[in-house]
Design a protein around this motif. Structure first.
Motif, PDB file in Angstrom:
ATOM      1  N   SER A 243      -0.022 -21.622  16.490  1.00 28.09           N
ATOM      2  CA  SER A 243      -0.949 -20.857  15.524  1.00 28.09           C
ATOM      3  C   SER A 243      -2.398 -21.090  15.546  1.00 28.09           C
ATOM      4  CB  SER A 243      -0.334 -20.468  14.310  1.00 28.09           C
ATOM      5  OG  SER A 243       0.120 -21.548  13.251  1.00 28.09           O
TER       6      SER A 243
ATOM      7  N   MET B 149       2.775 -12.646   6.700  1.00 27.33           N
ATOM      8  CA  MET B 149       1.460 -12.711   8.088  1.00 27.33           C
ATOM      9  C   MET B 149       0.976 -11.141   7.047  1.00 27.33           C
ATOM     10  SD  MET B 149       4.156 -12.874  11.219  1.00 27.33           S
ATOM     11  CE  MET B 149       2.447 -12.160  12.396  1.00 27.33           C
TER      12      MET B 149
ATOM     13  N   ARG C  80      -1.468 -18.274   6.561  1.00 30.20           N
ATOM     14  CA  ARG C  80      -0.149 -19.146   7.239  1.00 30.20           C
ATOM     15  C   ARG C  80       0.202 -20.610   6.267  1.00 30.20           C
ATOM     16  NH1 ARG C  80      -3.462 -22.299  10.248  1.00 30.20           N
ATOM     17  NH2 ARG C  80      -5.928 -22.109   9.926  1.00 30.20           N
TER      18      ARG C  80
ATOM     19  N   ALA D  14       6.964 -18.247   7.346  1.00 32.03           N
ATOM     20  CA  ALA D  14       5.878 -18.180   7.282  1.00 32.03           C
ATOM     21  C   ALA D  14       5.947 -16.624   7.435  1.00 32.03           C
ATOM     22  CB  ALA D  14       5.278 -19.091   7.885  1.00 32.03           C
TER      23      ALA D  14
END
Length: 343
Positions: A50, A203, A208, A199
């Motif tokens: 990510s 969001m 993150r 995690a």
């Protein structure tokens, strides 16, 4: 200066881009002709997918080679495959490869007791490259031209298929157990999946996990898992404590039933704790590992997913800004499966 000439226009452009509020897509903004990023994104490195997508504007992430300091093992014949689908084809001329089947009993070997040498019992189980079976997990054992004989690399691979007659492998995890309080044994892959699940709770806040590590705190009674999290600094709003407490519980819910039994029924494991550390903490951790007596090489450094060396734990604890505990026990029922879906 005889070779490189100053380019004030380019310097101004770079400074302007880097001074913008967001570094999203900074790689393609500075290097617009970039086609892909050559990087390792298997196993524990999937943690950074990510982050790479954020900075690279979702350019293809290409894992081309599978290797280590001991030997180069194989290559990715489909380099544009998704990170979750990367397979490596071992090249027989790079070394002599053998495979030790992974059995569930192997999961209960503590990382301290794992040897890099094959014993007589293991030798009887070794499988040659041509005899591996699709879907089976193996620990890689290598004999190299430089003199290593039946060396246990410590990587767990799963046979994914074949390219002609050559088996192809997914990298699954490192073999060693990294966290244990009682009868529980949590490996790198299980911890990675649990962190990924947790995690997701952040969001909605555009936050993150930049990096993480863990350790088993046995100074308390009962002992408990501690995770150090460094969070991104661009969160759209403060994260409520209840959300981070839910992250603790989500991690516990994601671990296997041996852990959950210890937490819920046996009471031999205390509530999981997440300690949020200052921005830049994991850079400090890397600096310490590479400049201290630990002697880590900067080009091979990987964030340790578990820390046991006291100075490293002290460094992390010195930079904690807040901590959160799981608010309730995870779900567990007698007779539930011993292993979760990741196993």
């Amino acid at each position: 200066m005889k070779i490189l000439k100053p380019d004030s226009e380019l310097a101004d452009f770079i400074e302007a881009e880097c001074n913008k509020d967001s570094w999203e897509g900074i790689v393609t903004r500075l290097w617009p002709n970039t086609k892909y990023v050559d990087v390792v994104v298997t196993g524990a490195m999937s943690q950074y997918i990510s982050t790479l997508d954020y900075y690279c504007n979702s350019l293809p992430l290409v894992s081309t080679v599978y290797g280590s300091s001991e030997c180069s093992f194989g290559i990715n014949l489909n380099p544009l495959s998704k990170p979750s689908e990367v397979t490596y084809t071992l090249i027989p001329t790079m070394g002599y490869f053998e495979f030790l089947p992974i059995h569930r009993s192997n999961e209960f070997i503590d990382s301290i007791s794992i040897s890099t040498l094959i014993n007589e019992k293991d030798e009887q189980q070794l499988v040659d490259l041509v005899d591996v079976k699709i879907g089976q997990e193996y620990e890689l054992v290598v004999t190299t031209y430089s003199g290593l004989y039946r060396y246990r690399v410590g990587d767990v691979l799963r046979v994914a298929g074949y390219k002609n007659n050559a088996p192809q492998f997914n990298f699954i995890r490192r073999e060693n157990v990294i966290l244990s309080i009682d009868f529980d044994k949590t490996n790198e892959l299980d911890l990675q999946n649990a962190v990924n699940n947790a995690a997701n709770n952040m969001m909605p806040f555009d936050a993150r996990v930049v990096d993480y590590t863990s350790y088993a705190d046995i100074a308390t009674i009962p002992g408990h898992y501690v995770l150090f999290w460094e969070l991104s600094a661009n969160a759209s709003a403060p994260i409520p404590p209840s959300v981070l407490e839910d992250c603790c519980l989500t991690i516990e819910e994601s671990l296997d039933s041996v852990y959950r039994q210890g937490r819920t029924s046996d009471k031999s494991i205390g509530p999981l704790e997440i300690r949020i550390v200052e921005t830049g903490t994991f850079d400090k951790l890397m600096d310490y590992c590479c400049t201290s007596l630990l002697g880590a090489s900067i080009n091979q450094y990987k964030t340790p997913r578990c820390v046991k060396f006291a100075p490293l734990v002290e460094l992390l604890n010195s930079r904690v800004v807040s901590s959160y505990f799981s608010p309730v026990c995870p779900k567990w029922a007698p007779g539930s499966k011993q292993w979760n879906n990741t196993n």
